[in-house]
Design a protein around this motif. Structure first.
Motif, PDB file in Angstrom:
ATOM      1  N   ALA A 184       0.821  -1.220   0.000  1.00  0.00           N
ATOM      2  CA  ALA A 184       0.000   0.000   0.000  1.00  0.00           C
ATOM      3  C   ALA A 184       0.849   1.262   0.000  1.00  0.00           C
ATOM      4  O   ALA A 184       0.393   2.335  -0.437  1.00  0.00           O
ATOM      5  CB  ALA A 184      -0.947   0.008   1.200  1.00  0.00           C
ATOM      6  N   LEU A 185       2.099   1.162   0.465  1.00  0.00           N
ATOM      7  CA  LEU A 185       2.982   2.335   0.468  1.00  0.00           C
ATOM      8  C   LEU A 185       3.316   2.789  -0.944  1.00  0.00           C
ATOM      9  O   LEU A 185       3.742   3.934  -1.139  1.00  0.00           O
ATOM     10  CB  LEU A 185       4.268   2.022   1.243  1.00  0.00           C
ATOM     11  CG  LEU A 185       4.109   1.720   2.736  1.00  0.00           C
ATOM     12  CD1 LEU A 185       5.438   1.300   3.343  1.00  0.00           C
ATOM     13  CD2 LEU A 185       3.548   2.939   3.477  1.00  0.00           C
ATOM     14  N   ALA A 186       3.117   1.919  -1.919  1.00  0.00           N
ATOM     15  CA  ALA A 186       3.389   2.290  -3.306  1.00  0.00           C
ATOM     16  C   ALA A 186       2.485   3.420  -3.777  1.00  0.00           C
ATOM     17  O   ALA A 186       2.816   4.118  -4.744  1.00  0.00           O
ATOM     18  CB  ALA A 186       3.215   1.079  -4.214  1.00  0.00           C
ATOM     19  N   ASP A 187       1.359   3.614  -3.106  1.00  0.00           N
ATOM     20  CA  ASP A 187       0.424   4.668  -3.504  1.00  0.00           C
ATOM     21  C   ASP A 187       0.895   6.056  -3.104  1.00  0.00           C
ATOM     22  O   ASP A 187       0.363   7.054  -3.594  1.00  0.00           O
ATOM     23  CB  ASP A 187      -0.955   4.402  -2.883  1.00  0.00           C
ATOM     24  CG  ASP A 187      -1.610   3.149  -3.436  1.00  0.00           C
ATOM     25  OD1 ASP A 187      -1.273   2.760  -4.569  1.00  0.00           O
ATOM     26  OD2 ASP A 187      -2.427   2.544  -2.722  1.00  0.00           O
ATOM     27  N   LEU A 188       1.874   6.141  -2.210  1.00  0.00           N
ATOM     28  CA  LEU A 188       2.392   7.454  -1.809  1.00  0.00           C
ATOM     29  C   LEU A 188       3.246   8.058  -2.926  1.00  0.00           C
ATOM     30  O   LEU A 188       3.884   7.351  -3.703  1.00  0.00           O
ATOM     31  CB  LEU A 188       3.208   7.323  -0.524  1.00  0.00           C
ATOM     32  CG  LEU A 188       2.391   7.058   0.748  1.00  0.00           C
ATOM     33  CD1 LEU A 188       3.299   6.693   1.897  1.00  0.00           C
ATOM     34  CD2 LEU A 188       1.545   8.272   1.100  1.00  0.00           C
ATOM     35  N   THR A 189       3.262   9.366  -2.970  1.00  0.00           N
ATOM     36  CA  THR A 189       3.934  10.088  -4.049  1.00  0.00           C
ATOM     37  C   THR A 189       5.444   9.854  -4.035  1.00  0.00           C
ATOM     38  O   THR A 189       6.086   9.906  -2.980  1.00  0.00           O
ATOM     39  CB  THR A 189       3.655  11.595  -3.911  1.00  0.00           C
ATOM     40  OG1 THR A 189       2.248  11.797  -3.825  1.00  0.00           O
ATOM     41  CG2 THR A 189       4.213  12.362  -5.098  1.00  0.00           C
ATOM     42  N   ALA A 190       5.995   9.593  -5.197  1.00  0.00           N
ATOM     43  CA  ALA A 190       7.451   9.474  -5.332  1.00  0.00           C
ATOM     44  C   ALA A 190       8.063  10.873  -5.528  1.00  0.00           C
ATOM     45  O   ALA A 190       7.407  11.770  -6.051  1.00  0.00           O
ATOM     46  CB  ALA A 190       7.793   8.570  -6.501  1.00  0.00           C
ATOM     47  N   PRO A 191       9.313  11.066  -5.099  1.00  0.00           N
ATOM     48  CA  PRO A 191      10.147  10.079  -4.415  1.00  0.00           C
ATOM     49  C   PRO A 191       9.733   9.884  -2.953  1.00  0.00           C
ATOM     50  O   PRO A 191       9.481  10.860  -2.244  1.00  0.00           O
ATOM     51  CB  PRO A 191      11.557  10.682  -4.511  1.00  0.00           C
ATOM     52  CG  PRO A 191      11.321  12.161  -4.573  1.00  0.00           C
ATOM     53  CD  PRO A 191      10.048  12.338  -5.342  1.00  0.00           C
ATOM     54  N   ARG A 192       9.656   8.623  -2.559  1.00  0.00           N
ATOM     55  CA  ARG A 192       9.322   8.281  -1.174  1.00  0.00           C
ATOM     56  C   ARG A 192      10.625   8.282  -0.362  1.00  0.00           C
ATOM     57  O   ARG A 192      11.532   7.500  -0.653  1.00  0.00           O
ATOM     58  CB  ARG A 192       8.652   6.905  -1.105  1.00  0.00           C
ATOM     59  CG  ARG A 192       7.262   6.867  -1.733  1.00  0.00           C
ATOM     60  CD  ARG A 192       6.697   5.458  -1.715  1.00  0.00           C
ATOM     61  NE  ARG A 192       7.459   4.596  -2.608  1.00  0.00           N
ATOM     62  CZ  ARG A 192       7.185   4.414  -3.897  1.00  0.00           C
ATOM     63  NH1 ARG A 192       6.148   5.033  -4.453  1.00  0.00           N
ATOM     64  NH2 ARG A 192       7.923   3.602  -4.641  1.00  0.00           N
ATOM     65  N   ILE A 193      10.692   9.134   0.637  1.00  0.00           N
ATOM     66  CA  ILE A 193      11.900   9.253   1.458  1.00  0.00           C
ATOM     67  C   ILE A 193      11.626   8.656   2.828  1.00  0.00           C
ATOM     68  O   ILE A 193      10.751   9.131   3.562  1.00  0.00           O
ATOM     69  CB  ILE A 193      12.337  10.728   1.616  1.00  0.00           C
ATOM     70  CG1 ILE A 193      12.418  11.421   0.252  1.00  0.00           C
ATOM     71  CG2 ILE A 193      13.676  10.790   2.357  1.00  0.00           C
ATOM     72  CD1 ILE A 193      13.388  10.789  -0.722  1.00  0.00           C
ATOM     73  N   ALA A 194      12.338   7.596   3.167  1.00  0.00           N
ATOM     74  CA  ALA A 194      12.255   7.036   4.517  1.00  0.00           C
ATOM     75  C   ALA A 194      13.093   7.910   5.446  1.00  0.00           C
ATOM     76  O   ALA A 194      14.259   8.188   5.155  1.00  0.00           O
ATOM     77  CB  ALA A 194      12.755   5.596   4.538  1.00  0.00           C
ATOM     78  N   LEU A 195      12.489   8.350   6.537  1.00  0.00           N
ATOM     79  CA  LEU A 195      13.167   9.204   7.512  1.00  0.00           C
ATOM     80  C   LEU A 195      13.190   8.472   8.845  1.00  0.00           C
ATOM     81  O   LEU A 195      12.150   8.276   9.487  1.00  0.00           O
ATOM     82  CB  LEU A 195      12.443  10.539   7.637  1.00  0.00           C
ATOM     83  CG  LEU A 195      12.935  11.504   8.722  1.00  0.00           C
ATOM     84  CD1 LEU A 195      14.423  11.794   8.568  1.00  0.00           C
ATOM     85  CD2 LEU A 195      12.118  12.793   8.702  1.00  0.00           C
ATOM     86  N   LEU A 196      14.368   8.030   9.265  1.00  0.00           N
ATOM     87  CA  LEU A 196      14.545   7.249  10.487  1.00  0.00           C
ATOM     88  C   LEU A 196      15.167   8.151  11.540  1.00  0.00           C
ATOM     89  O   LEU A 196      16.317   8.577  11.400  1.00  0.00           O
ATOM     90  CB  LEU A 196      15.440   6.039  10.216  1.00  0.00           C
ATOM     91  CG  LEU A 196      15.163   5.232   8.933  1.00  0.00           C
ATOM     92  CD1 LEU A 196      16.128   4.064   8.823  1.00  0.00           C
ATOM     93  CD2 LEU A 196      13.719   4.772   8.883  1.00  0.00           C
ATOM     94  N   VAL A 197      14.411   8.439  12.588  1.00  0.00           N
ATOM     95  CA  VAL A 197      14.846   9.409  13.587  1.00  0.00           C
ATOM     96  C   VAL A 197      15.106   8.694  14.910  1.00  0.00           C
ATOM     97  O   VAL A 197      14.232   8.007  15.437  1.00  0.00           O
ATOM     98  CB  VAL A 197      13.784  10.517  13.775  1.00  0.00           C
ATOM     99  CG1 VAL A 197      14.260  11.538  14.805  1.00  0.00           C
ATOM    100  CG2 VAL A 197      13.497  11.199  12.444  1.00  0.00           C
ATOM    101  N   GLY A 198      16.295   8.874  15.429  1.00  0.00           N
ATOM    102  CA  GLY A 198      16.667   8.284  16.709  1.00  0.00           C
ATOM    103  C   GLY A 198      16.665   9.331  17.805  1.00  0.00           C
ATOM    104  O   GLY A 198      15.688  10.046  18.005  1.00  0.00           O
ATOM    105  N   GLY A 199      17.794   9.434  18.479  1.00  0.00           N
ATOM    106  CA  GLY A 199      17.913  10.367  19.584  1.00  0.00           C
ATOM    107  C   GLY A 199      19.140  10.023  20.399  1.00  0.00           C
ATOM    108  O   GLY A 199      19.753   8.968  20.211  1.00  0.00           O
ATOM    109  N   PRO A 200      19.538  10.901  21.315  1.00  0.00           N
ATOM    110  CA  PRO A 200      20.735  10.638  22.118  1.00  0.00           C
ATOM    111  C   PRO A 200      20.553   9.429  23.022  1.00  0.00           C
ATOM    112  O   PRO A 200      19.448   9.145  23.500  1.00  0.00           O
ATOM    113  CB  PRO A 200      20.906  11.927  22.934  1.00  0.00           C
ATOM    114  CG  PRO A 200      19.556  12.553  22.948  1.00  0.00           C
ATOM    115  CD  PRO A 200      18.894  12.168  21.658  1.00  0.00           C
TER     116      PRO A 200
END
Length: 311
Positions: free
Chosen positions: A146-162
């Motif tokens: 289903a993620l294929a329906d999102l607009t390209a370019p699809r950018i995965a953003l992985l956010v961590g922390g200290p």
């Protein structure tokens, strides 16, 4: 898997640490037994000798013959447990510095950013081992179609922390989110336990103007993390997380490192090593694409184990 398996994997209760050992075991292509570790009150003490003393009584009860031929472990606390099994004839493969008894391990898998010395039993790797194999990404791509329906370019953003602080600075989280939103067709964002609530909400606000999915730490339902990686056209990772950076490199798309601020020399060495190897660039270089091969260090470790005849 089976209790009689010749390969045992010692699984630390911390998921990121356990994943390093499990990722190698899963690449071996043979049955293995996962032995969960649970730490008692003595686990925080230094154990200079082989011992099960850091384990709870219930966890110790799982250690019974027949003994394994090969043990795969990760983390300082697991090291004396692995050495205890080594005294019972097992070959030992260990991820991360063991603290004591380094010479007793047949193979130490250490990140280059930790500047390991040269030794016959040391295998330096880029980043850390993990479970994000090509096969797992293929399954995730099917499961999260289903993620294929999102607009390209699809950018995965992985956010961590200290690691040892009260979450990421919300201002910095918002700035990273806004920068990514500026070039993304859509954003597949995930926050970790270390991100903190305030930074997660700041991130959410920064993504409001672009199509996105945001998975907050603790959200109910299936975790889309692997799906985000499988469907990403590029990945942006906050530079504080060795695990997430390493998992992002399991893809074949461009990987960009976002500076969360306050990083020490260890993380900066990791970034420098990845950039020098052509595996990543800093976020300032985005969105210009670049080619990079998939990095699968767990598979390389597994191949080394097979080459040495330990199975």
């Amino acid at each position: 898997m089976t209790a009689e398996a010749a390969v045992w994997t010692l699984a630390d209760p911390r998921a990121g640490t356990a994943a390093q050992a499990l990722g190698i075991a899963e690449r071996l292509g043979v049955p293995f037994r996962t032995v969960p570790l649970a730490w008692g009150g003595m686990a925080g003490l230094p154990w200079p000798w082989p011992s099960l003393g850091g384990l709870t009584p219930a966890a110790r009860a799982a250690f019974r013959p027949p003994w394994p031929r090969l043990v795969i472990s990760a983390g300082r606390r697991a090291a004396p447990v692995a050495r205890w099994l080594g005294r019972r004839g097992a070959r030992l493969v260990h991820c991360m510095r063991p603290g004591f008894g380094a010479a007793e391990f047949d193979l130490l898998v250490l990140g280059r950013h930790d500047r390991p010395k040269e030794a016959a039993n040391i295998l330096p790797i880029l980043g850390a081992c993990h479970r994000m194999s090509p096969a797992r990404l293929e399954v995730a791509r099917r499961d999260w179609v289903a993620l294929a329906d999102l607009t390209a370019p699809r950018i995965a953003l992985l956010v961590g922390g200290p690691v040892r602080a009260e979450g990421m600075d919300p201002t910095r989280a918002a700035a990273i989110g806004a920068e990514v939103a500026g070039f993304a067709g859509s954003v597949l964002a995930t926050a970790s336990r270390r991100t903190g609530g305030a930074a997660t909400e700041a991130l959410a606000a920064s993504l409001a103007g672009v199509p996105h999915r945001l998975h907050r730490w603790g959200d109910a339902g299936p975790n889309p993390y692997a799906g985000f990686l499988a469907w990403a056209d590029a990945v942006v990772v906050s530079g504080d997380s060795v695990s997430m950076l390493s998992e992002a490199l399991a893809t074949t798309v461009p990987v960009f490192i976002a500076d969360p601020g306050g990083l020490g020399l260890r993380h900066l060495r990791l970034h420098g090593g990845l950039i020098a190897a052509g595996q990543a660039k800093m976020l300032a270089a985005a969105p210009t694409p670049f080619d990079r091969p998939r990095l699968d260090e767990a598979a390389r470790v597994a191949a080394e184990i097979r080459t040495r005849g330990w199975l």
